[in-house]
Design an enzyme around this catalytic site. Sequence first.
Site, PDB file in Angstrom:
ATOM      1  CG  ASN A   1      -0.349  -0.398   2.478  1.00 55.55           C
ATOM      2  OD1 ASN A   1       0.419  -1.343   2.542  1.00 55.55           O
ATOM      3  ND2 ASN A   1      -0.667   0.315   3.532  1.00 55.55           N
TER       4      ASN A   1
ATOM      5  CD  GLN B   1      -3.582   0.022  -1.437  1.00 50.97           C
ATOM      6  OE1 GLN B   1      -3.657   0.657  -2.482  1.00 50.97           O
ATOM      7  NE2 GLN B   1      -4.002   0.517  -0.282  1.00 50.97           N
TER       8      GLN B   1
ATOM      9  CB  SER C   1     -10.740  -2.721   1.001  1.00 48.65           C
ATOM     10  OG  SER C   1     -11.380  -1.681   1.688  1.00 48.65           O
TER      11      SER C   1
ATOM     12  CG  HIS D   1     -11.940   2.361   1.555  1.00 47.50           C
ATOM     13  ND1 HIS D   1     -10.865   3.166   1.827  1.00 47.50           N
ATOM     14  CD2 HIS D   1     -11.812   1.294   2.353  1.00 47.50           C
ATOM     15  CE1 HIS D   1     -10.121   2.605   2.769  1.00 47.50           C
ATOM     16  NE2 HIS D   1     -10.685   1.469   3.106  1.00 47.50           N
TER      17      HIS D   1
ATOM     18  CB  THR E   1     -28.719  -7.194   9.956  1.00 50.82           C
ATOM     19  OG1 THR E   1     -29.510  -7.953  10.862  1.00 50.82           O
ATOM     20  CG2 THR E   1     -29.587  -6.642   8.850  1.00 50.82           C
TER      21      THR E   1
ATOM     22  CB  CYS F   1      -3.765   1.973   9.392  1.00 47.71           C
ATOM     23  SG  CYS F   1      -5.197   1.721   8.370  1.00 47.71           S
TER      24      CYS F   1
END
Length: 357
Positions: free
Chosen positions: A129, A157, A177, A179, A215, A303
């Site tokens: 990343n 990535q 992922s 996003h 859910t 992160c």
Amino acid sequence: MQPFFVTRWGNPSSAYRFGAQLKAEIDRAHEAVAALVGAEPDEIVFTSCASESNNAAIGAALAARPNKRHVITSAVEHSAVLNFCKAAERRGYKVTYLGVNADGLCDLAELAAVIKDDTALVSLMWVNNETGVVSPVKEIAALCHGKGVLFHCDAVQATGKIPVDLNLVPADYLTISAHKLYGPKGIGALCIRNGAPFEPMVIGGHQEAGRRGGTENVGLIIGFGVAADSATRNLTERAAQVRMLRDKLEFDILAAIPGSRLNGNQALRVPNTTNIGFDGIDSDAMVAFLDGQGVCVSSGSACMSNALTPSHVVLAMTQSVEKAKQAIRFSLSHLTTAKEIAEAAERTKQGARLLRT
Ligand code: PLP
């Protein structure tokens, strides 16, 4: 996504009609995400994020092989893998953290040598990343399977940036992922290949075929599906466009700023990332300067960068804390324009001049 937050209420698990309609939409999202990575729709499990997918995959592999107490990963993984492995060490597991060379790549001979009889799992990322460096995952998968070891690959990535095909790279678990491919934040997926052992981390109801209780976040799942479909259809075109802009930005900066250098192998990279170090300039100062100029870059992964620590990736590549503190990651997208790239290069040159005086 909006209708699923505003008007299309209902629970996909409920028997009433619009529950079943939502279930059908979720099924279509499974199909879209599966198509992006060459998997079957029932191999995809939606999660709350890629960090959860990484945790769930490694945790499942360890639970499935209780007599095997060894994990292999690398020093340049995302914190969701590194910190999970550190937690496993505290529970008595032995973890080998492979180093990388100056190009950002692990040594496959070293990987082969450290796989032992008690190795349960190898967890290595497809694309880093911070540098965008692409690992030889096909060879890694073959090596793991040749030795009877499970292989988890964090492909966050890679998906949407380069072709990812599980028929060519047979990882047992693959993390994705939304996003990172222009979908919403807060939704990830774990692809669990048929036959790979799995025990759910979130134990609850029958959702996601009993592999992740709770859910479903319908709106985000729909958004992920649409983004995955768009990434599959536009991958080649987006990659060509973004590569041209990335190369221009990189060339402009490296040619104009003395003491600037590329971190990572130049050829083996995804097309949207460049990581550049600037002699004598602290990356946090450059990030702050560029931010003030309207150019958003980072000094490590999101992160990690809050911790103001040097990049653990560049540190592993160079063994130099100084160089790790000078690394800046520029990430582009197919939405980035040539004008923005020219502007970013100019601002970076200005920053280098100012911050060195
Ligand atoms: N793995 C890699 C390689 C990443 O780049 C990221 C996010 O930056 C993650 C995992 C974690 O993703 P998420 O924030 O969706 O948990």
